[in-house]
Design a protein around this motif. Structure first.
Motif, PDB file in Angstrom:
ATOM      1  N   UNK A  50       0.829  -1.200   0.000  1.00 45.68           N
ATOM      2  CA  UNK A  50       0.000   0.000   0.000  1.00 45.68           C
ATOM      3  C   UNK A  50       0.861   1.246   0.000  1.00 45.68           C
ATOM      4  N   UNK A  51       1.905   1.252   0.804  1.00 46.73           N
ATOM      5  CA  UNK A  51       2.901   2.321   0.843  1.00 46.73           C
ATOM      6  C   UNK A  51       4.262   1.657   1.011  1.00 46.73           C
ATOM      7  N   UNK A  52       5.230   2.105   0.247  1.00 45.83           N
ATOM      8  CA  UNK A  52       6.586   1.597   0.394  1.00 45.83           C
ATOM      9  C   UNK A  52       7.474   2.727   0.874  1.00 45.83           C
ATOM     10  N   UNK A  53       7.923   2.616   2.114  1.00 41.38           N
ATOM     11  CA  UNK A  53       8.789   3.613   2.731  1.00 41.38           C
ATOM     12  C   UNK A  53      10.163   2.985   2.885  1.00 41.38           C
ATOM     13  N   UNK A  54      11.173   3.647   2.344  1.00 41.57           N
ATOM     14  CA  UNK A  54      12.539   3.133   2.434  1.00 41.57           C
ATOM     15  C   UNK A  54      13.320   4.023   3.384  1.00 41.57           C
ATOM     16  N   UNK A  77      11.327   8.180   0.777  1.00 41.60           N
ATOM     17  CA  UNK A  77      12.648   7.788   1.267  1.00 41.60           C
ATOM     18  C   UNK A  77      12.948   8.665   2.477  1.00 41.60           C
ATOM     19  N   UNK A  78      13.305   8.025   3.571  1.00 43.50           N
ATOM     20  CA  UNK A  78      13.630   8.745   4.797  1.00 43.50           C
ATOM     21  C   UNK A  78      15.107   8.558   5.096  1.00 43.50           C
ATOM     22  N   UNK A  79      15.811   9.659   5.250  1.00 46.57           N
ATOM     23  CA  UNK A  79      17.216   9.641   5.643  1.00 46.57           C
ATOM     24  C   UNK A  79      17.253   9.560   7.166  1.00 46.57           C
ATOM     25  N   UNK A  80      17.754   8.479   7.682  1.00 51.81           N
ATOM     26  CA  UNK A  80      17.749   8.246   9.132  1.00 51.81           C
ATOM     27  C   UNK A  80      18.570   9.261   9.904  1.00 51.81           C
ATOM     28  N   UNK A  81      19.498   9.938   9.233  1.00 47.61           N
ATOM     29  CA  UNK A  81      20.327  10.919   9.926  1.00 47.61           C
ATOM     30  C   UNK A  81      19.792  12.341   9.810  1.00 47.61           C
TER      31      UNK A  81
END
Length: 104
Positions: A50-54, A77-81
């Motif tokens: 349904x949603x793909x979050x990387x 896309x989420x940058x963890x830093x």
């Protein structure tokens, strides 16, 4: 996941060769239309969620071309830093058996 509020958590360990088969077997164990949070970028090669979050660090240059291909499929896309995961999570909603990504 349980500490973050999940009712149940499952762990599947398999090679990519059997990943889709293992995931289909897992789906037999849960009620239909259940919300699923899955930590498996490799599974994205076989299913469309349904949603793909990387989530990863954009500061880390990963030379693996298959990772770049998977990232290109991401809705977000989420940058963890650099990104705030908490502020992003309030934009994700599960309603009527579907995931939605609300405006940020």
């Amino acid at each position: 996941m349980l500490a973050s509020g999940a009712r149940q958590a499952y762990y599947i360990e398999t090679t990519d060769q059997y990943l889709l088969q293992a995931f289909k077997k897992f789906l037999e164990l849960i009620p239909p239309d259940s919300p699923i949070v899955c930590e498996s970028p490799a599974l994205r090669q076989f299913i469309e969620p349904g949603i793909f979050i990387f989530m990863h660090s954009l500061n880390f240059n990963n030379p693996k071309t298959e990772i770049q291909k998977i990232i290109s499929l991401a809705d977000k896309v989420i940058d963890l830093y650099e990104d705030s995961i908490e502020s992003f999570l309030i934009t994700v909603k599960f309603e009527k058996s579907r995931w939605f990504l609300l405006s940020e």
